[in-house]
Write a protein that holds these residues in place. Structure first.
Motif, short mmCIF file in Angstrom:
data_model
loop_
_atom_site.label_atom_id
_atom_site.label_comp_id
_atom_site.label_asym_id
_atom_site.label_seq_id
_atom_site.Cartn_x
_atom_site.Cartn_y
_atom_site.Cartn_z
N ILE A 150 0.84 -1.20 0.00
CA ILE A 150 0.00 0.00 0.00
C ILE A 150 0.87 1.25 0.00
O ILE A 150 1.68 1.46 0.91
CB ILE A 150 -0.94 0.03 1.23
N ASP A 151 0.73 2.06 -1.04
CA ASP A 151 1.43 3.36 -1.12
C ASP A 151 0.44 4.45 -0.71
O ASP A 151 -0.64 4.56 -1.31
CB ASP A 151 1.89 3.65 -2.56
N ILE A 152 0.81 5.21 0.30
CA ILE A 152 -0.06 6.30 0.74
C ILE A 152 0.62 7.61 0.39
O ILE A 152 1.76 7.86 0.81
CB ILE A 152 -0.32 6.24 2.26
N ILE A 153 -0.06 8.44 -0.39
CA ILE A 153 0.53 9.71 -0.81
C ILE A 153 -0.40 10.86 -0.45
O ILE A 153 -1.60 10.66 -0.21
CB ILE A 153 0.83 9.72 -2.33
N GLU A 154 0.17 12.05 -0.43
CA GLU A 154 -0.63 13.23 -0.10
C GLU A 154 -1.28 13.79 -1.35
O GLU A 154 -0.62 14.02 -2.36
CB GLU A 154 0.25 14.30 0.56
N TRP A 155 -2.59 13.98 -1.27
CA TRP A 155 -3.31 14.55 -2.39
C TRP A 155 -3.00 16.04 -2.51
O TRP A 155 -2.76 16.73 -1.52
CB TRP A 155 -4.82 14.37 -2.17
N SER A 156 -2.99 16.56 -3.75
CA SER A 156 -2.75 17.99 -3.97
C SER A 156 -3.67 18.48 -5.08
O SER A 156 -3.95 17.75 -6.04
CB SER A 156 -1.29 18.24 -4.37
N SER A 157 -4.14 19.71 -4.93
CA SER A 157 -4.97 20.32 -5.97
C SER A 157 -4.11 20.72 -7.17
O SER A 157 -4.62 20.96 -8.26
CB SER A 157 -5.70 21.55 -5.42
N ASP A 158 -2.79 20.81 -6.96
CA ASP A 158 -1.84 21.08 -8.03
C ASP A 158 -1.56 19.75 -8.73
O ASP A 158 -0.88 18.88 -8.17
CB ASP A 158 -0.56 21.68 -7.45
N MET A 159 -2.06 19.59 -9.95
CA MET A 159 -1.97 18.30 -10.64
C MET A 159 -0.52 17.85 -10.84
O MET A 159 -0.22 16.65 -10.76
CB MET A 159 -2.70 18.36 -11.98
N ALA A 160 0.37 18.77 -11.10
CA ALA A 160 1.78 18.41 -11.31
C ALA A 160 2.37 17.80 -10.03
O ALA A 160 3.06 16.78 -10.07
CB ALA A 160 2.58 19.63 -11.74
N VAL A 161 2.05 18.42 -8.89
CA VAL A 161 2.53 17.91 -7.60
C VAL A 161 1.88 16.56 -7.30
O VAL A 161 2.53 15.62 -6.83
CB VAL A 161 2.21 18.92 -6.47
N TYR A 162 0.60 16.47 -7.62
CA TYR A 162 -0.17 15.25 -7.35
C TYR A 162 0.39 14.07 -8.16
O TYR A 162 0.60 12.97 -7.64
CB TYR A 162 -1.63 15.51 -7.71
N VAL A 163 0.66 14.30 -9.44
CA VAL A 163 1.19 13.24 -10.31
C VAL A 163 2.57 12.80 -9.83
O VAL A 163 2.87 11.60 -9.78
CB VAL A 163 1.24 13.71 -11.78
N ALA A 164 3.38 13.76 -9.46
CA ALA A 164 4.73 13.43 -8.97
C ALA A 164 4.64 12.56 -7.72
O ALA A 164 5.38 11.57 -7.58
CB ALA A 164 5.51 14.72 -8.68
N SER A 165 3.72 12.91 -6.81
CA SER A 165 3.54 12.12 -5.59
C SER A 165 2.99 10.73 -5.90
O SER A 165 3.38 9.74 -5.29
CB SER A 165 2.59 12.84 -4.63
N ALA A 166 2.08 10.68 -6.89
CA ALA A 166 1.43 9.42 -7.24
C ALA A 166 2.43 8.40 -7.78
O ALA A 166 2.21 7.20 -7.67
CB ALA A 166 0.33 9.66 -8.25
N LEU A 167 3.51 8.88 -8.38
CA LEU A 167 4.52 7.98 -8.94
C LEU A 167 5.51 7.47 -7.89
O LEU A 167 6.42 6.72 -8.21
CB LEU A 167 5.27 8.66 -10.09
N SER A 168 5.30 7.87 -6.63
CA SER A 168 6.12 7.36 -5.54
C SER A 168 6.10 5.82 -5.58
O SER A 168 5.08 5.23 -5.92
CB SER A 168 5.54 7.88 -4.21
#
Length: 347
Positions: free
Chosen positions: A270-288
């Protein structure tokens, strides 16, 4: 029938949550059918049960007409007046026609109707209970396996875990207690059918709600989940309180909270990442766990062009493309990943 039968009706009504009048109405209707079946009549009849002593009486219902052409359904005005001088054309006269041995037939019929109504009421109660558990977690015991289906005993009913709802690699042994997600509750002729899942993303969401008080209290919100059951899940969370770390709350001290859920899912990562309204930040976190150098978002096409270092490319894409696939599903954005070298070659 007698007083004991009436007491039994009263007791059954209380225990099963059925109104007494519902039972009596059903018995009355069944007795009409039983009378016509046993005495072969096309009469219009009414059967009543005396609520005080249990006596059963059958009445032929006849319409008052000037001259009766059908003695089974009609009575002449002259004959009706002999019964009650107030009768007039169009009125319904009820004449008692109870057969001598009808009590035995009535008792047998009533018993069958009560048993049927109890079964219907129990099925209805089970349906009402489980329809309110749709999208929730239930705990049950593996009861049996049949044609690739696993049947789970939930206490009041048996639920089905179909082959498409079973997590790849999981073994369900008879007697095992497992948590499942209620996908749907259907009404069928055989009673309610409860459809369960071990693969649904909702299972992960509900498990975290059970384990993390901050989620239950609404401080931490689960924004999105993407899952490939039995292998890996990505979950994006957001804190409505700047003093509460959303990811930390879900992971727990020394990873205790997330470990409970990993154990329940039998080792699923399970990968838990922080959601962001900034899509670029969100995508970068999602690829963790891959580290991203840059993300370029095309809002019109809903795409993200991602650049990572050469050493991070395989990690960003993941085995058989899983990491990139889950990240795309989590963010709802099509993701194109390139290494620095590839980006330079493409200009």
């Amino acid at each position: 029938m007698n007083g004991e039968f009436l007491q039994a009706i009263e007791q059954i009504a209380k225990e099963k949550g059925i109104k007494e009048e519902v039972l009596f109405d059903a018995i009355d209707a069944a007795l009409v059918t039983a009378y016509k079946k046993n005495y072969g009549t096309s009469q219009n009849v009414k059967v009543t049960i005396n609520r005080e002593n249990g006596d059963v009486e059958v009445y032929a219902r006849k319409t008052v007409v000037e001259v009766a052409n059908d003695d089974l359904l009609e009575i002449s005005l002259e004959e009706a007046k002999k019964i009650n001088r107030n009768y007039d054309i169009g009125d319904i006269v009820e004449i008692k026609v109870t057969p001598k041995n009808f009590g035995r037939i009535a008792a047998q019929t009533a018993k069958q109707v009560v048993v049927q109504r109890i079964r219907e009421a129990e099925r209805s109660n089970v349906y009402e209970e489980f329809i309110n558990k749709e999208d929730e977690i239930v705990t049950g015991m593996v009861q049996r396996k049949e044609k690739n289906n696993v049947y789970i005993d939930l206490g009041k009913t048996e639920a089905i875990l179909g082959p498409n709802e079973q997590t790849p690699g999981e073994v369900y042994n008879i007697g095992d207690r497992i948590k499942t997600y209620v996908v749907e509750v259907k009404k069928t002729t055989k009673g309610p059918q409860v459809i369960l899942s071990r693969t649904h993303p909702g299972l992960v969401k509900r498990l975290f709600e059970l384990e993390v008080p901050e989620i239950k209290d609404g401080i931490v919100e689960i924004k999105s989940i993407s899952r490939e059951a039995g292998s890996r899940t990505k979950m994006a969370v957001y804190s409505h309180d700047e003093n509460v770390d959303a990811v930390g709350a879900c992971v727990g001290q020394k990873g205790q909270r997330v470990q409970v859920i990993v154990d329940e899912l039998r080792g699923e990562k399970i990968d838990i990442i922080e959601w962001s309204s900034d899509m670029a930040v969100y995508v970068a976190s999602a690829l963790s766990p891959a580290k991203v150098i840059s993300v370029n978002i095309n809002k019109e096409e809903n795409t993200a062009n991602v650049i990572v270092s050469d050493s991070q490319l395989s990690l960003a894409i993941g085995k058989e493309g899983q990491n990139a696939r889950l990240a795309a599903k989590l963010t709802g954005c099509k993701i194109d990943i390139k290494s620095e070298s590839q980006a330079l070659l493409n200009g």
